[in-house]
Write an enzyme that holds these catalytic residues in place. Structure first.
Site, PDB file in Angstrom:
ATOM      1  N   GLN A  12       7.986 -30.177  14.717  1.00  0.00           N
ATOM      2  CA  GLN A  12       8.569 -31.124  13.772  1.00  0.00           C
ATOM      3  C   GLN A  12       7.514 -31.186  12.594  1.00  0.00           C
ATOM      4  O   GLN A  12       7.524 -31.703  11.533  1.00  0.00           O
ATOM      5  CB  GLN A  12       9.244 -32.190  14.053  1.00  0.00           C
ATOM      6  CG  GLN A  12      10.454 -32.213  14.492  1.00  0.00           C
ATOM      7  CD  GLN A  12      11.125 -33.494  15.097  1.00  0.00           C
ATOM      8  OE1 GLN A  12      10.629 -34.087  16.120  1.00  0.00           O
ATOM      9  NE2 GLN A  12      12.057 -34.087  14.153  1.00  0.00           N
ATOM     10  N   CYS A  27      17.917 -37.858  13.482  1.00  0.00           N
ATOM     11  CA  CYS A  27      16.647 -36.869  13.683  1.00  0.00           C
ATOM     12  C   CYS A  27      15.677 -37.004  12.725  1.00  0.00           C
ATOM     13  O   CYS A  27      16.274 -36.899  11.328  1.00  0.00           O
ATOM     14  CB  CYS A  27      17.060 -35.505  14.192  1.00  0.00           C
ATOM     15  SG  CYS A  27      15.749 -34.151  14.363  1.00  0.00           S
ATOM     16  N   LEU A  28      14.502 -37.012  12.665  1.00  0.00           N
ATOM     17  CA  LEU A  28      13.530 -37.221  11.433  1.00  0.00           C
ATOM     18  C   LEU A  28      13.650 -36.031  10.611  1.00  0.00           C
ATOM     19  O   LEU A  28      13.119 -36.046   9.571  1.00  0.00           O
ATOM     20  CB  LEU A  28      12.096 -37.665  11.858  1.00  0.00           C
ATOM     21  CG  LEU A  28      11.861 -39.033  12.852  1.00  0.00           C
ATOM     22  CD1 LEU A  28      10.421 -38.951  13.469  1.00  0.00           C
ATOM     23  CD2 LEU A  28      12.192 -39.974  11.866  1.00  0.00           C
ATOM     24  N   HIS A  32      13.996 -29.534  20.581  1.00  0.00           N
ATOM     25  CA  HIS A  32      13.134 -29.020  19.412  1.00  0.00           C
ATOM     26  C   HIS A  32      12.208 -27.989  19.744  1.00  0.00           C
ATOM     27  O   HIS A  32      11.923 -27.065  18.922  1.00  0.00           O
ATOM     28  CB  HIS A  32      12.205 -30.271  18.822  1.00  0.00           C
ATOM     29  CG  HIS A  32      12.917 -31.162  17.941  1.00  0.00           C
ATOM     30  ND1 HIS A  32      13.487 -30.725  16.783  1.00  0.00           N
ATOM     31  CD2 HIS A  32      13.529 -32.453  17.884  1.00  0.00           C
ATOM     32  CE1 HIS A  32      13.860 -31.713  16.128  1.00  0.00           C
ATOM     33  NE2 HIS A  32      13.990 -32.855  16.884  1.00  0.00           N
ATOM     34  N   HIS A  85      16.936 -34.647  23.348  1.00  0.00           N
ATOM     35  CA  HIS A  85      16.855 -34.256  21.894  1.00  0.00           C
ATOM     36  C   HIS A  85      15.445 -33.694  21.683  1.00  0.00           C
ATOM     37  O   HIS A  85      15.181 -32.602  21.055  1.00  0.00           O
ATOM     38  CB  HIS A  85      17.067 -35.480  21.475  1.00  0.00           C
ATOM     39  CG  HIS A  85      16.812 -35.634  19.893  1.00  0.00           C
ATOM     40  ND1 HIS A  85      18.000 -35.696  18.970  1.00  0.00           N
ATOM     41  CD2 HIS A  85      15.626 -35.260  19.167  1.00  0.00           C
ATOM     42  CE1 HIS A  85      17.482 -35.545  17.812  1.00  0.00           C
ATOM     43  NE2 HIS A  85      16.244 -35.313  17.842  1.00  0.00           N
ATOM     44  N   GLU A  86      14.267 -34.468  22.067  1.00  0.00           N
ATOM     45  CA  GLU A  86      13.005 -33.723  21.768  1.00  0.00           C
ATOM     46  C   GLU A  86      12.747 -32.570  22.583  1.00  0.00           C
ATOM     47  O   GLU A  86      12.198 -31.733  21.682  1.00  0.00           O
ATOM     48  CB  GLU A  86      12.004 -34.933  22.488  1.00  0.00           C
ATOM     49  CG  GLU A  86      12.100 -36.287  21.563  1.00  0.00           C
ATOM     50  CD  GLU A  86      12.128 -36.380  20.162  1.00  0.00           C
ATOM     51  OE1 GLU A  86      11.549 -35.209  19.512  1.00  0.00           O
ATOM     52  OE2 GLU A  86      12.877 -37.189  19.821  1.00  0.00           O
ATOM     53  N   GLY A 132      11.097 -40.494  18.776  1.00  0.00           N
ATOM     54  CA  GLY A 132      10.541 -39.455  19.437  1.00  0.00           C
ATOM     55  C   GLY A 132      10.138 -38.538  18.364  1.00  0.00           C
ATOM     56  O   GLY A 132      10.718 -38.694  17.370  1.00  0.00           O
TER      57      GLY A 132
HETATM   58 NI    NI Z   1      14.768 -34.860  16.257  1.00  0.00          NI
END
Ligand code: NI
Length: 177
Positions: free
Chosen positions: A52, A100-101, A146, A142-143, A47
């Protein structure tokens, strides 16, 4: 369309509240979604949220194909979710490992609501309304965190359950969100 650099934890833009998308089905929104999809795919993520890549709008994408490398990971439909509203169904929480990226090479044990209703729109303005559970519910939480400037380490109860992937899970492949 382009692969965009992903901001990393410490960048103050990841801590901001994202703004609602005012209009659907616009060239700008389609270009943003395409860049997010390219970026998520290039980094093999589950995701990605617009903040981000430095865009403070309420847009998230997610999706996981069934992958024999991650036999325990449930498939999640590939989704573009704009202006989401999340409603937990019940109070039951589940803990599981997340990555997480924006927090590369690390994992943490994070509590999330097990059952979740989420509503919003796709990039064309078509309504989305789903009740989900487990891994699907976790990815969405999670997404959407953000969009509120929340990164998963901020949700870890016991920071002893936070560390580098290589140390926690030697030899395992993982996917990031
Ligand atoms: Ni993330």
């Amino acid at each position: 369309m382009a692969i965009r650099p992903v901001l990393r934890m410490g960048d103050p833009r990841l801590l901001e509240q994202a703004q609602p998308v005012p209009r659907f089905d616009t060239p700008d929104l389609h270009a943003l979604v395409a860049d997010m999809q390219d970026t998520m795919q290039a980094l093999n993520g589950a995701g990605l949220a617009a903040p981000q890549i430095g865009i403070g709008l309420q847009v998230v994408i997610f999706g996981v194909d069934h992958n024999p490398r991650y036999p325990e990971a449930e498939a999640v439909p590939h989704t573009v979710l704009v202006n989401p509203v999340l409603t937990p169904m019940g109070n039951e929480l589940e803990e599981a490992w997340e990555g997480c990226l924006s927090v590369p090479d690390m994992r943490g044990l994070v509590p999330r609501y097990k059952d979740l209703r989420y509503r919003g729109f796709d990039q064309y303005g078509k309504a989305i309304d789903r009740v989900v559970s487990g891994f699907h519910a976790r990815v969405v939480q999670h997404e959407c965190d953000h969009l509120a400037g929340i990164l998963y380490p901020m949700r870890i109860h016991d920071l002893r359950n936070f560390g580098f992937i290589d140390e926690l899970f030697p030899g395992q492949d993982i996917i990031d969100e």
